[in-house]
Every structure is written in structure tokens, then in C-alpha cells.
Design an enzyme around this catalytic site. Structure first.
Site, PDB file in Angstrom:
ATOM      1  N   ARG A 237      27.952  -2.826  10.315  1.00 49.05           N
ATOM      2  CA  ARG A 237      29.314  -2.601  10.782  1.00 49.05           C
ATOM      3  C   ARG A 237      29.749  -1.191  10.379  1.00 49.05           C
ATOM      4  O   ARG A 237      29.515  -0.763   9.247  1.00 49.05           O
ATOM      5  CB  ARG A 237      30.295  -3.623  10.177  1.00 49.05           C
ATOM      6  CG  ARG A 237      30.212  -5.012  10.777  1.00 49.05           C
ATOM      7  CD  ARG A 237      30.676  -5.063  12.243  1.00 49.05           C
ATOM      8  NE  ARG A 237      30.542  -6.377  12.838  1.00 49.05           N
ATOM      9  CZ  ARG A 237      29.518  -6.787  13.598  1.00 49.05           C
ATOM     10  NH1 ARG A 237      28.522  -5.965  13.868  1.00 49.05           N
ATOM     11  NH2 ARG A 237      29.491  -7.994  14.114  1.00 49.05           N
ATOM     12  N   GLU A 266      35.176   1.257  17.811  1.00 45.59           N
ATOM     13  CA  GLU A 266      34.280   1.173  18.969  1.00 45.59           C
ATOM     14  C   GLU A 266      35.059   0.786  20.212  1.00 45.59           C
ATOM     15  O   GLU A 266      35.911  -0.103  20.122  1.00 45.59           O
ATOM     16  CB  GLU A 266      33.162   0.162  18.682  1.00 45.59           C
ATOM     17  CG  GLU A 266      32.296   0.603  17.505  1.00 45.59           C
ATOM     18  CD  GLU A 266      31.255  -0.442  17.088  1.00 45.59           C
ATOM     19  OE1 GLU A 266      31.216  -1.527  17.702  1.00 45.59           O
ATOM     20  OE2 GLU A 266      30.496  -0.156  16.149  1.00 45.59           O
ATOM     21  N   HIS A 285      26.089   0.433  19.697  1.00 44.86           N
ATOM     22  CA  HIS A 285      26.134  -0.979  19.277  1.00 44.86           C
ATOM     23  C   HIS A 285      25.235  -1.844  20.165  1.00 44.86           C
ATOM     24  O   HIS A 285      25.706  -2.800  20.810  1.00 44.86           O
ATOM     25  CB  HIS A 285      27.575  -1.500  19.277  1.00 44.86           C
ATOM     26  CG  HIS A 285      27.764  -2.683  18.371  1.00 44.86           C
ATOM     27  ND1 HIS A 285      28.914  -2.917  17.673  1.00 44.86           N
ATOM     28  CD2 HIS A 285      26.927  -3.710  18.044  1.00 44.86           C
ATOM     29  CE1 HIS A 285      28.790  -4.036  16.968  1.00 44.86           C
ATOM     30  NE2 HIS A 285      27.586  -4.526  17.177  1.00 44.86           N
TER      31      HIS A 285
END
Ligand code: NAD
Length: 319
Positions: A237, A266, A285
Site C-alpha cells: 500500500r 491513486e 497497481h
């Protein structure tokens, strides 16, 4: 029974089938849903499936037909689970689906740093090998992993998988984890405290969840305790890293290279300091996203709904 999927695109951009859900009710799938469209799109649906679209108290108040919420992810912070519980609405998540994929991706990032395969391919295609006076060339230092130390912060499912891969490359593994399973230790793997991990690791890979205790765990103080020339990998994360401090470590050369699949906010904001940091690989991601993992996730989401419909809900996070 009406089933609404509010943001199906990242899970299934078209290479998977929604037929599992279709077989259970009248299905409507939206690729993505803006805040103002959440309530009208749910309307009188009983089943709501979300990935990152937030479901707060107002949504549950405005849509009293909702009976069940399925989250197409492990993290379920997008749902106000207490508000759901007050209305006896079970919220189910997908506890695990992409362990192998994320561990594999950790090594995709690390091997890119060790060999720069993509950049060397580009150099060859642009003619640099053709005009080379020697039989080979390399534009970046090449790194052998065997004998180096792989430090895992967080040694759960993904950390252990990454640790096994590291051992296959001949690395020694050290792990810092609040909960230790001593049975995992062997001659090439041992648990250590955080300071030892910081001091001894050639590669530091983050595999702990984002918690108050791990927020900003990579910061100027912990970076100062690391080996010169350390490599940092983050597939966990973004907020685990204080990005300004990582950038400074890269600029100063204290950190040789970093690769992150996740960032503090994000999609990445244009002023994210890592965008202008040297020796920093950033990917959007995607560690979780091979088709095999997404198919597994979808299959579990469907079986979660089937379990609810059979009266025995599973993977309930607000039970
Ligand atoms: P897990 O729960 O199996 O393992 C997490 C480990 O972290 C546990 O062993 C736990 O004891 C440890 N931990 C908890 N608090 C800690 C602390 N303060 N310090 C050190 N260790 C601590 O989870 P997992 O399935 O291995 O997933 C790990 C993380 O990977 C997830 O939390 C998620 O953030 C991330 N993830 C990323 C992607 C991606 O696409 N990039 C996909 C899936 C998961």
C-alpha cells in the site's frame, strides 16, 4: 432479484464472463459509477457489488431494498460496514485471491532493477548493439541476487510466497512481522526485529497491511538505518512509504533503486514526488491483476453471493 455491479471494469474489462452473477438474478453491470449516480443506479436492487465505489450510510438510507453487499476486493473500507450491519445487510469480501500473482510481481519489479531487460531491448532495437565495438554491452549495473538478503516487512501470505521465491534465487530471507510463526524459520529464513531488518537487507520488500502502526514505516529515520545502496519494493500500500523521504533517499544515492506498484493516492497525482525521483519504477497497481487472479476473485464473489442466497453467508466482514 436485481443485482447491480457498480464498477466492474477493472475486474473484468471484457476478458472474463459475468455469467456466474447472471445465473443468480437480473444483472446490470456498470464499468464505473460517479458519486452522484450511485443511488439512482442501485435504485431498488437487492444485491449490490462494488470494488471501489463507496457505499456510505446515505446510500443505505436511500436504498432500503439492499439485502447484501459483495466487495470485489480484499479491502472493504469503501463500505460503511456498521451502517450496513444496522440494517442487517451482510458485507462479504474476497479474503485472498492473488497471493501468487503479487509475490511474482514483486520479483518482476526486482528483476527489472537487476537487469533492465526492457531498457536493454530498447537499446538493441535503436541500433546500439549493431554499432557496438564489443560482442556485448550493458547500460546499467547488472545485479546477481544469490547470496543477498531479502528483507520482508510483513510475512503473511504474500510475504511468505515472496520469501520462497527469494530463497529460490539463492537469497537469505529475514522477516519482520508482529505475529511470528517460528515453524517457517530455516537456515535461509529467520525472523528479526525491524532495526535488524533495516540494517541487514539488500532488498526491502513491503508486505504488511496499511495500519496506524505501519503508516509511513519507510521514512527518513528508517531509511537512515538501511544499508547504503538498498533496493526498496512496495507492492502493498502506498502510504507505507513517506514518498518525499523515499525521493530524498534516491536523490542522495542512499537508496539505489525503488519500485512501487502502489502510491499514496491513486490514480497517481501529478505532483507525486516519486514521478520526478531518479531510479524509481512506478506501475499502476497491477500486481493483483493477471487474468487468473481476477477469475479466481470473480468465482469467489459469485460463491459468496450463492452462500448468502442459501442462507449461510461466508466471508462476512460485519458479522
Ligand atoms: P496477510 O494478512 O496474509 O499478511 C500480512 C502480514 O503483515 C501478517 O503476517 C501480519 O502479521 C503482518 N503485520 C501486521 N501488522 C504488522 C506490523 N505492524 N508490522 C509488521 N508486520 C505486520 O496479507 P497478504 O495477503 O500477505 O497481503 C499483504 C498486503 O498486500 C495487503 O495488506 C495489501 O495491502 C497488499 N496487496 C496488494 C496487492 C496489489 O495489487 N498491489 C494485491 C493484494 C494485496
Amino acid at each position: 432479484m436485481k443485482i447491480v455491479i457498480l464498477d466492474g471494469y477493472t475486474e473484468n474489462p471484457g476478458d472474463l464472463s459475468w455469467e456466474g452473477f447472471e445465473s443468480l438474478g437480473e444483472l446490470v453491470v456498470y464499468d464505473r459509477t460517479k458519486q452522484e449516480d450511485i443511488i439512482p443506479r442501485i435504485g431498488n436492487a437487492e444485491i449490490v457489488i462494488t470494488n471501489k465505489t463507496p457505499l456510505d450510510k446515505k446510500v443505505f438510507e436511500a436504498c432500503p431494498s439492499i439485502k447484501y453487499v459483495g466487495v470485489l476486493a480484499t479491502g472493504y473500507n469503501v463500505v460503511d460496514i456498521e451502517a450496513a450491519k444496522e440494517r442487517n445487510i451482510p458485507v462479504s469480501n474476497i479474503p485472498t485471491y492473488g497471493t501468487a500473482a503479487v509475490a511474482q510481481y514483486t520479483f518482476a519489479l526486482l528483476l527489472e532493477i537487476c537487469h533492465h531487460v526492457g531498457k536493454h531491448n530498447d537499446a538493441v532495437k535503436s541500433g546500439k548493439w549493431t554499432s557496438c565495438p564489443d560482442f556485448c554491452f550493458w547500460d546499467y549495473p547488472l545485479i546477481e541476487l544469490a547470496g543477498k538478503t531479502f528483507g520482508c516487512i510483513g510475512y503473511g501470505r504474500i510475504g511468505q510466497n515472496a520469501g520462497k521465491l527469494a530463497q529460490c534465487f539463492g537469497m537469505k530471507v529475514i522477516a519482520y512481522d508482529e505475529y511470528q510463526n517460528k515453524e517457517l524459520e530455516n537456515e535461509n529464513m529467520r525472523y528479526v526485529d525491524l532495526d535488524t531488518l533495516l540494517a541487514e537487507s539488500d532488498v526491502i520488500s513491503l508486505h504488511c497491511p496499511l495500519l496506524p502502526s505501519t503508516n509511513g514505516i519507510i521514512n527518513k529515520d528508517t531509511i537512515a538505518k538501511m544499508k547504503d545502496g538498498v533496493i526498496i519494493i512496495n507492492t502493498s500500500r502506498g502510504p507505507l512509504i513517506v514518498e518525499e523521504d523515499l525521493k530524498k533517499g534516491l536523490v542522495d544515492g542512499k537508496i539505489y533503486y525503488a519500485a512501487v506498484d502502489v502510491v499514496s493516492s491513486e490514480p497517481i497525482s501529478e505532483d507525486n514526488p516519486l514521478l520526478t525521483a531518479p531510479n524509481c519504477i512506478i506501475t499502476p497497481h497491477i500486481a493483483w491483476a493477471p487474468k487468473e487472479s481476477r477469475k479466481r476473485l470473480l468465482d469467489i464473489a459469485v460463491s459468496n453471493l450463492e452462500a448468502y442466497l442459501s442462507g449461510k453467508p461466508v466471508n462476512v466482514v460485519n458479522g
